[in-house]
Each structure stands twice: as structure tokens, then as C-alpha cells.
Scaffold this active site. Structure first.
Site, short mmCIF file in Angstrom:
data_model
loop_
_atom_site.label_atom_id
_atom_site.label_comp_id
_atom_site.label_asym_id
_atom_site.label_seq_id
_atom_site.Cartn_x
_atom_site.Cartn_y
_atom_site.Cartn_z
N HIS A 307 0.85 -1.18 0.00
CA HIS A 307 0.00 0.00 0.00
C HIS A 307 0.89 1.24 0.00
O HIS A 307 2.00 1.21 0.54
CB HIS A 307 -0.91 0.01 1.24
CG HIS A 307 -2.00 1.03 1.17
ND1 HIS A 307 -1.82 2.32 1.60
CD2 HIS A 307 -3.28 0.95 0.72
CE1 HIS A 307 -2.94 3.00 1.41
NE2 HIS A 307 -3.84 2.19 0.88
N ASP A 368 -7.88 -4.55 -0.80
CA ASP A 368 -8.28 -5.03 -2.13
C ASP A 368 -7.99 -6.51 -2.32
O ASP A 368 -8.62 -7.18 -3.14
CB ASP A 368 -7.56 -4.24 -3.22
CG ASP A 368 -8.06 -2.80 -3.31
OD1 ASP A 368 -9.28 -2.61 -3.16
OD2 ASP A 368 -7.24 -1.90 -3.51
#
Length: 441
Positions: A307, A368
Site C-alpha cells: 500500500h 483489495d
């Protein structure tokens, strides 16, 4: 353009410095992201934090779950108004959202069902811009009016997305089309499942897991691409409909809201190549081949890992994983086997990335990574994966738009460093002679 010019001119590519930290361009009270936790100057590994209006997301989730409620409306109230609602405030807010789940007369027929595009995100943008035509105060940017518009959009986003999918599925795939009206008293997650499914049926675990996905995707600081887009367009004085359409265009990109689809596609490819989901060595080899650009899309990326902000822990993924596990258990042996494969990839991918890449910070699964798997277990078509993200994030966008209108009141106008070389104008005759010379060579 020579990439080295960015370094020479001290330009932050993507508005991020070499350590991955974003360039600070504003202030916000809406949410706070701590990439890592530091106590007495010491970094605590595996601990990242996300706070909505100062409240830790884990504590917030545990609060409404322990009291037996869905969280979307409660957390939306918190983000929009800055405080958690009382019993009456929550009841009133739930009714406001439910009452506003309605579209103008013939809107579904005349807008959503006309030339439905394959991209539901494009359909959403078209619908949002068209709704401006039904609003006599579309250009009014007073806080009261923008809040009213925001509540309307939060309420109708699920309808616009699900109806657009049914229209596309009918006209493009020759399948049956269902236009189910939302029932009063349902949460946003229940409304989505009711409108999507032919029989309108769902289990409590399905609704709770989708509700959790909406809560965790609802807001993530002002620096993500679509929220930054919201604030940039808002700063120009533009209307709510144009602003949200711009945010949708940003979220649509595969580097932002479309990331969960790439995870699902990657995992499907993995399942085709590795028949034994428990074969750790085979899974490791596949992931290594991805990084070496030999497998999947040959881009060298293990999707769902890492991320821009968090290092070795995305707190949203850690929370979501608990509900993914419960849903997989409810769905049966096949889903549990897939869940085990996901957890195997979650465990070994950071190790492989660490071995193969030079990393300035740790790597872990982001939200995700699991969301596509959840949506597939819920029977959501892939065309709705990113729109589901939008249904959640419209709340965060609305809060940031209002905050920008209240506090900033100055247009955002970043600078670009010009690196072009000065030249003189050439006549058409001179250009033609140069072109002829090049052709003769």
C-alpha cells in the site's frame, strides 16, 4: 522526457517523495492514517491505524457489531457530521437515506437503460451528471445545499449502480433484467443484495460482510486519488454533480478502485496453474514468476500486496479478513479451500517480494486483496466491483467536499517545472524542406 530530470529538479513524482510519503497539500479532520505505530520512539511492527473522526476503525467496527447493528449509516453520519449519532439521530438518518432512495420519473428508462455501457462506472458518471438537470439548485454551493445533494447521492448510488448492471446484463448479454424497488427499513448492504438478486434473498452473514466492506472502503484520508480529485474540483467552485463525476473517473482507474478486479483475475490464473491449493512450493514459484514477469499479466506485480501508505499492516484488511473467514465458512468447502489459498498467498507473498525487491518499507496484504474474493462469494458480478467501492466512498467524498468548502476557499493550482528548450518559429516552407530532407535520408 528524461526521468532523471525529476530528481535534478526535486520534483515529487506522483506527489510522493522517495520514501513514499505524500506531499502535504491540505488539512483534514475527517480521517487519520498512521502507517505504523510508534511508542516512546520505537516502531511497533505490524500495527497500522485508520481513524474515522479520531475513532480507531477497529474500535468503531467492534462497537456497532457487538450491539447487533449494520454500520454503514452510523459511520456515514459520523463522517458527515463529526460525531456518532444518538439513537434518535441514527433512526432519523436511516429514514432520511431510505426515503431518498428514489429516482426521477422515467429516469431508469430514459437514462440508465438507454445505450448501457459495459463500464458501470461510466454509467454512474452519466447518471450523476444527468441528475443535475433535475436539480433547480444544482450550482448552489452553500453548505446546506451541498449536504442535501450529498445525502441524495449517498441514497441513490446503489440504485444507479445495480440498475445499470441489470440494463447492461440484459442488452449486452441477453439475460433477464430485474428492477427491484428498495424496501423501507433495509440497510444499504441489504438494499444492494435485494436489488441485485432475482429472489431478493440473502443471509445475515452475507449482509454483514457486505456492510463491512462498505464501512472499510468509505473513507481513507484526503490523499487518495479520487478524494484529492474531489477536493481539487471543489476548490474551483464547481457543482456537486460535476465534482462527484470527476471523482468517479478517478476511482475507475485500475491503479485505484479497479485494483480488486486485478487481484481476482490473478488468483483465477493461479488456480489454473496450481491445482493443489495447499502446495506452498508451487504457490511460491508462481508468485516468484509473477515478479519475474513470467506469469499473469507479465507486469511484475503481485496485486493486493502493499500500500502507498501502510507498511506491514493495512488495518482494514486485518478487520475484513475476520468476516471473509466467516462468509467462507458459511459458503462451504470450496470457498474455504479458496480462502486457505488466499491466506497462503497473503503469508508468503511479502516474503518473496522482500527477497526480490528493494523495499523502503514492509509489505502486507491490503483490503483489495480480499474484497474481490468476498464479492465473488456474494455472487456480485465483476462489473460491480468498482461501483461497490464508489457506493461506499461517496460518503468520504461528500465529507471532504464539505470540509473543502468550509475551510479552504482557495483554488488548488499546483506548479509544474518547465524543462522544454526555447525555440523559434519556423515558416511552413522551412518545415517542408526539413521534412523532405528527412524523407530522402
Amino acid at each position: 522526457m528524461d526521468v532523471q530530470l525529476y530528481t535534478e529538479n526535486d520534483v515529487k513524482r506522483g506527489l510522493r517523495d522517495n520514501s513514499g510519503k505524500g506531499v502535504v497539500v491540505g488539512l483534514t479532520n475527517i480521517s487519520t492514517i498512521y502507517p505504523e505505530k510508534v511508542v516512546n520512539g520505537e516502531k511497533i511492527p505490524g500495527v497500522g491505524e485508520l481513524r474515522y473522526r479520531g475513532i480507531d476503525i477497529d474500535e468503531l467496527v467492534n462497537g456497532f457489531v457487538s450491539e447487533g447493528r449494520f454500520g454503514f449509516e452510523e459511520v456515514a453520519y459520523l463522517l458527515l457530521f463529526g460525531e456518532l449519532p444518538s439513537d434518535k439521530e441514527l433512526y432519523d438518518f436511516q429514514n432520511i437515506i431510505a426515503d431518498r432512495r428514489t429516482l426521477p420519473t422515467n429516469f431508469v428508462r430514459d437514462v440508465i437503460m438507454k445505450a448501457p455501457p459495459e463500464s458501470i462506472m461510466n454509467s454512474l458518471s452519466r447518471s450523476i451528471l444527468t441528475l443535475a438537470s433535475y436539480d433547480d439548485k444544482a450550482d448552489d454551493v452553500s453548505i446546506e445545499n451541498v449536504l442535501d445533494q450529498s445525502l441524495n447521492l449517498i441514497a441513490v448510488f446503489p440504485m444507479l449502480a445495480v440498475y445499470a448492471y441489470h440494463a447492461y446484463n440484459h442488452y449486452a448479454k441477453d439475460e433477464s433484467m430485474y428492477i427491484h424497488r428498495p424496501k423501507a427499513g433495509l440497510s444499504t448492504a441489504e438494499t444492494i443484495l435485494t436489488m441485485l438478486r432475482p429472489d431478493k434473498q440473502y443471509t445475515p452473514q452475507e449482509a454483514q460482510t457486505l456492510d463491512m466492506a462498505l464501512v472499510l472502503h468509505m473513507e481513507h484520508g484526503g490523499g487518495n486519488n479520487s478524494t484529492f480529485t474531489t477536493r481539487v474540483v471543489t476548490s474551483s467552485g464547481s457543482d456537486t454533480y460535476s465534482t462527484i463525476a470527476a471523482a468517479l473517473g478517478s476511482l475507475k482507474g485500475p491503479k485505484h478502485g479497479g485494483a480488486n478486479i486485478k487481484v481476482t483475475q490473478m488468483m483465477e490464473d493461479l488456480k489454473e496453474k496450481v491445482s493443489d491449493y495447499s502446495d506452498e512450493e508451487a504457490v511460491r514459484q508462481y508468485l516468484t514468476d509473477i515478479l519475474d514477469k513470467k506469469e499473469f499479466d507479465k507486469k511484475g506485480l503481485i496485486y493486493g500486496m502493499g500500500h502507498a501508505i501502510y507498511s506491514d499492516n493495512d488495518p482494514r484488511a486485518a478487520i475484513f479478513k475476520r468476516y471473509v473467514s466467516k462468509l467462507a465458512e458459511e459458503k462451504g468447502a470450496k470457498a474455504q479451500a479458496e480462502y486457505n489459498l488466499y491466506t497462503l498467498v497473503e503469508r508468503v507473498a511479502p516474503e518473496i517480494i522482500g527477497e526480490k525487491r528493494r523495499m523502503y518499507k514492509g509489505v502486507s496484504a491490503n483490503i483489495d486483496f480480499f474484497s474481490g474474493f468476498v464479492y465473488s462469494m456474494l455472487g456480485l458480478p465483476s462489473e460491480l466491483y468498482t461501483p461497490i467501492f464508489a457506493i461506499a466512498r461517496i460518503v468520504g467524498w461528500s465529507a471532504h467536499r464539505i470540509e473543502e468548502l468550509i475551510n479552504a476557499q482557495k483554488i488548488m493550482r499546483p506548479a509544474y517545472q518547465e524543462v522544454s528548450v526555447d525555440r523559434h518559429y519556423q515558416t511552413l516552407e522551412e518545415r517542408s524542406k526539413i521534412a523532405e530532407k528527412h524523407l530522402s535520408v
